[in-house]
Write an enzyme that holds these catalytic residues in place. Structure first.
Site, mmCIF file in Angstrom:
data_model
loop_
_atom_site.group_PDB
_atom_site.id
_atom_site.type_symbol
_atom_site.label_atom_id
_atom_site.label_comp_id
_atom_site.label_asym_id
_atom_site.label_seq_id
_atom_site.Cartn_x
_atom_site.Cartn_y
_atom_site.Cartn_z
ATOM 1 N N ARG A 108 36.268 41.397 40.441
ATOM 2 C CA ARG A 108 37.236 42.505 40.438
ATOM 3 C C ARG A 108 36.494 43.825 40.524
ATOM 4 O O ARG A 108 35.557 44.055 39.757
ATOM 5 C CB ARG A 108 38.032 42.508 39.124
ATOM 6 C CG ARG A 108 39.019 41.419 39.008
ATOM 7 C CD ARG A 108 40.068 41.726 37.951
ATOM 8 N NE ARG A 108 39.558 42.209 36.677
ATOM 9 C CZ ARG A 108 40.340 42.573 35.683
ATOM 10 N NH1 ARG A 108 41.656 42.514 35.805
ATOM 11 N NH2 ARG A 108 39.832 42.985 34.546
ATOM 12 N N THR A 112 39.479 49.803 40.838
ATOM 13 C CA THR A 112 40.792 49.525 41.444
ATOM 14 C C THR A 112 41.421 48.246 40.890
ATOM 15 O O THR A 112 42.608 48.012 41.057
ATOM 16 C CB THR A 112 40.649 49.332 42.969
ATOM 17 O OG1 THR A 112 39.839 48.164 43.181
ATOM 18 C CG2 THR A 112 39.997 50.526 43.625
ATOM 19 N N ASP A 207 31.395 36.356 31.076
ATOM 20 C CA ASP A 207 30.289 36.752 30.199
ATOM 21 C C ASP A 207 30.180 35.822 28.992
ATOM 22 O O ASP A 207 29.082 35.473 28.574
ATOM 23 C CB ASP A 207 30.493 38.200 29.717
ATOM 24 C CG ASP A 207 30.200 39.211 30.815
ATOM 25 O OD1 ASP A 207 29.482 38.857 31.778
ATOM 26 O OD2 ASP A 207 30.693 40.344 30.721
#
Ligand code: PRP
Ligand code: URA
Length: 213
Positions: A108, A112, A207
């Protein structure tokens, strides 16, 4: 959230229990990875209840030959959305080890929130397979929508999507953009924050799975 005929939200104490541990910031990377797999396995059981290509085969028991329903060879392809979707693959493979795996890489754009595709490698004959697209997080829905669109462009017409946590806006976006796709979400969360993170959520799934932060 409005009800959608193509959306299943799980309501099971075992799933709720495991998702609660998953959310906890103290949960280790190892435990996080194991929980994502276990929740995926529980979801897969429900997801594959219908729509799986089967065939009759003869099986010889010690007593007689009988006809049994079995899943067709090569009938299922798993497509994780990289990176975090990788964490769900083993959860399906423990139930159905011969499923092949295609990969779609998306990240991503942090400003935006729009997805950018950076990788796509799919089995050649994917068109007539049952395709299980997996990603633990369904936030704005952009990544899932684009991945499904890409698969449809490749000719896939039997797609199911599984996410562990969904935000109402993301679930609605995918459900409306792809009404022919069955969507399975273990847990529906409250909303997105201003950075596009799911609340209460679990943070960044990639993560936490791979220890990158
Ligand atoms: C996360 C997640 C989804 C996406 C969801 O991936 O795994 O793919 O965000 O957000 P969306 O519904 O708003 O598109 P991310 O882009 O952080 O990449 P990563 O898996 O490599 O960490
Ligand atoms: N991606 C994640 O990993 N977590 C979120 O909350 C939203 C997108």
């Amino acid at each position: 959230m409005k009800e959608y005929a193509n959306v299943t939200i799980f309501n099971h104490p075992l799933v709720r229990h495991k998702v609660a541990i998953l959310r906890d910031e103290r949960t280790s990377m190892k435990e996080f990875r194991e929980l994502i797999e276990e929740i995926t396995t529980l979801m897969t059981f429900e997801c594959l209840k219908t729509g799986v290509p089967t065939e009759e085969r003869e099986v010889k028991t010690p007593l007689e030959v009988c006809t049994q329903q079995m899943i067709k060879d090569n009938a299922i392809v798993i497509v994780p959305i990289l990176r975090a979707g990788l964490g769900m693959v083993n959860g399906i493979h423990v139930l159905f080890p011969s499923a092949r795996v295609g990969h779609i890489g998306m990240y991503r754009n942090e400003e935006t929130l729009e997805p950018c595709e950076y990788y796509c490698k799919l089995p050649e004959d994917i068109e007539d397979k049952l395709v299980l697209v997996v990603d633990p997080m369904l936030a704005t829905g952009g990544s899932a929508c684009d991945a499904i669109t890409k698969l449809k462009e490749k000719g896939c017409n039997h797609i199911k999507f599984m996410a562990v946590i969904g935000a109402p806006e993301g679930v609605a976006r995918v459900a409306e953009a792809h009404p022919d796709v069955e969507i399975f979400v273990s847990t529906l969360d409250r909303c997105l924050n201003e950075n596009g993170y799911i609340l209460p959520g679990l943070g960044d799934a990639g993560d936490r799975l791979f220890g990158t932060k």
